[in-house]
Scaffold this active site. Structure first.
Site, PDB file in Angstrom:
ATOM      1  N   GLY A 156      -7.336  -0.048   2.483  1.00 21.97           N
ATOM      2  CA  GLY A 156      -8.475   0.757   2.907  1.00 21.97           C
ATOM      3  C   GLY A 156      -8.145   1.622   4.105  1.00 21.97           C
ATOM      4  N   LEU A 157      -8.808   1.360   5.238  1.00 19.87           N
ATOM      5  CA  LEU A 157      -8.603   2.217   6.414  1.00 19.87           C
ATOM      6  C   LEU A 157      -8.459   1.397   7.693  1.00 19.87           C
ATOM      7  CD1 LEU A 157     -11.435   2.293   8.197  1.00 19.87           C
ATOM      8  CD2 LEU A 157     -12.152   3.899   6.435  1.00 19.87           C
TER       9      LEU A 157
ATOM     10  N   ARG B  80       0.852  -1.201   0.000  1.00 22.60           N
ATOM     11  CA  ARG B  80       0.000   0.000   0.000  1.00 22.60           C
ATOM     12  C   ARG B  80       0.878   1.237   0.000  1.00 22.60           C
ATOM     13  NH1 ARG B  80       1.102   2.087   4.768  1.00 22.60           N
ATOM     14  NH2 ARG B  80       1.349   0.759   6.585  1.00 22.60           N
TER      15      ARG B  80
ATOM     16  N   VAL C 293      -5.299   5.826   6.471  1.00 24.13           N
ATOM     17  CA  VAL C 293      -5.845   5.460   5.167  1.00 24.13           C
ATOM     18  C   VAL C 293      -4.695   5.101   4.232  1.00 24.13           C
ATOM     19  CG1 VAL C 293      -7.043   6.351   3.126  1.00 24.13           C
ATOM     20  CG2 VAL C 293      -7.909   6.886   5.401  1.00 24.13           C
TER      21      VAL C 293
ATOM     22  N   GLN D  25       3.498   5.215   5.054  1.00 21.97           N
ATOM     23  CA  GLN D  25       4.599   4.775   5.892  1.00 21.97           C
ATOM     24  C   GLN D  25       4.108   3.713   6.884  1.00 21.97           C
ATOM     25  OE1 GLN D  25       7.894   5.987   5.845  1.00 21.97           O
ATOM     26  NE2 GLN D  25       7.523   7.309   4.080  1.00 21.97           N
TER      27      GLN D  25
ATOM     28  N   CYS E 142       2.778   6.721  10.582  1.00 23.06           N
ATOM     29  CA  CYS E 142       2.617   7.280   9.232  1.00 23.06           C
ATOM     30  C   CYS E 142       3.774   8.209   8.861  1.00 23.06           C
ATOM     31  CB  CYS E 142       1.274   7.986   9.094  1.00 23.06           C
ATOM     32  SG  CYS E 142      -0.136   6.927   9.516  1.00 23.06           S
TER      33      CYS E 142
END
Length: 215
Positions: A150-151, A70, A138, A73, A168
């Site tokens: 996704g989330l 994805r 996300v 980070q 992140c």
């Protein structure tokens, strides 16, 4: 008639086989494959995005670290966090990446608004925030016209593992969850609201709920 979107309630599942299942689904889907939304929780795991930098992983300890495909980070997943994986045909739905990211962020903002909690997205840092503290991460991947990942929505969880990373990629980023805000108290409650608002934002109306995977 609009093709049904399958909502899979998967309970608690290990991260690696779930990620592999997402990749397999996306690799083998075709123009007639129904879209799916997977809802689950994971045992403790750190995941590092494609552009992830090693310096943001400070002290993982005994929690496994998985490099994934994805964007973004490093982040943490664990019990009490809602994972919503959106396996969507973006060509068929005529959705752009920015539109999908906005839908993921907006569904959390709308869910929290039902509890009179003011949440918001940031242009320069994807996700959802409350009082400058992050409550939802996300990340998406598009492959062969299919979206996945996704989330991750912090509902009622131990947030301490986030201290072992720069969440992140932001040093000192403070994380928060719903339990500290008097928001939805369980993943089951949160999932119903998040799916409702996500599907509304993309005009997805024909939903079919199911438990687990088809045999």
């Amino acid at each position: 008639m609009e093709q049904a979107t399958i909502i899979r309630h998967l309970g608690t599942r290990e991260y690696l086989p779930t990620w592999q299942a997402m990749r397999d689904f996306t690799e083998h889907r075709n123009a007639n494959t129904a879209d799916e939304i997977w809802l689950c929780e994971h045992p403790p795991v750190f995941t590092q995005g494609q552009a992830g930098k090693a310096e943001h992983v400070i002290n993982p300890g005994s929690i496994p670290l998985v490099a994934v495909d994805r964007g973004g980070q490093v982040t943490y997943h664990g019990p009490g966090q809602l994972m919503m994986y959106t396996l969507l045909d973006v060509r068929r739905g005529k959705w752009g990446v920015k539109q999908l990211v906005s839908a993921l962020e907006d569904c959390i903002v709308s869910t929290l608004a039902e509890y009179n909690i003011l949440a918001y997205a940031k242009k320069d840092a994807p996700g959802v925030y409350v009082d400058d503290k992050k409550i939802c991460s996300v990340g998406l991947r598009i492959r062969k016209g299919g979206a996945f990942h996704g989330l991750a929505f912090n509902v009622n969880m131990d947030l301490s593992p986030f201290l072992r990373i720069n969440p992140c990629g932001y040093a000192g980023m403070e994380m928060i969850d719903c339990q500290s805000l008097a928001g939805p108290s369980t993943v089951a409650t949160a999932s119903k609201l998040v799916v409702k608002h996500f599907c509304h934002s993309l005009n997805i109306t024909n939903l079919v709920d199911t438990e687990g995977f088809d045999e």
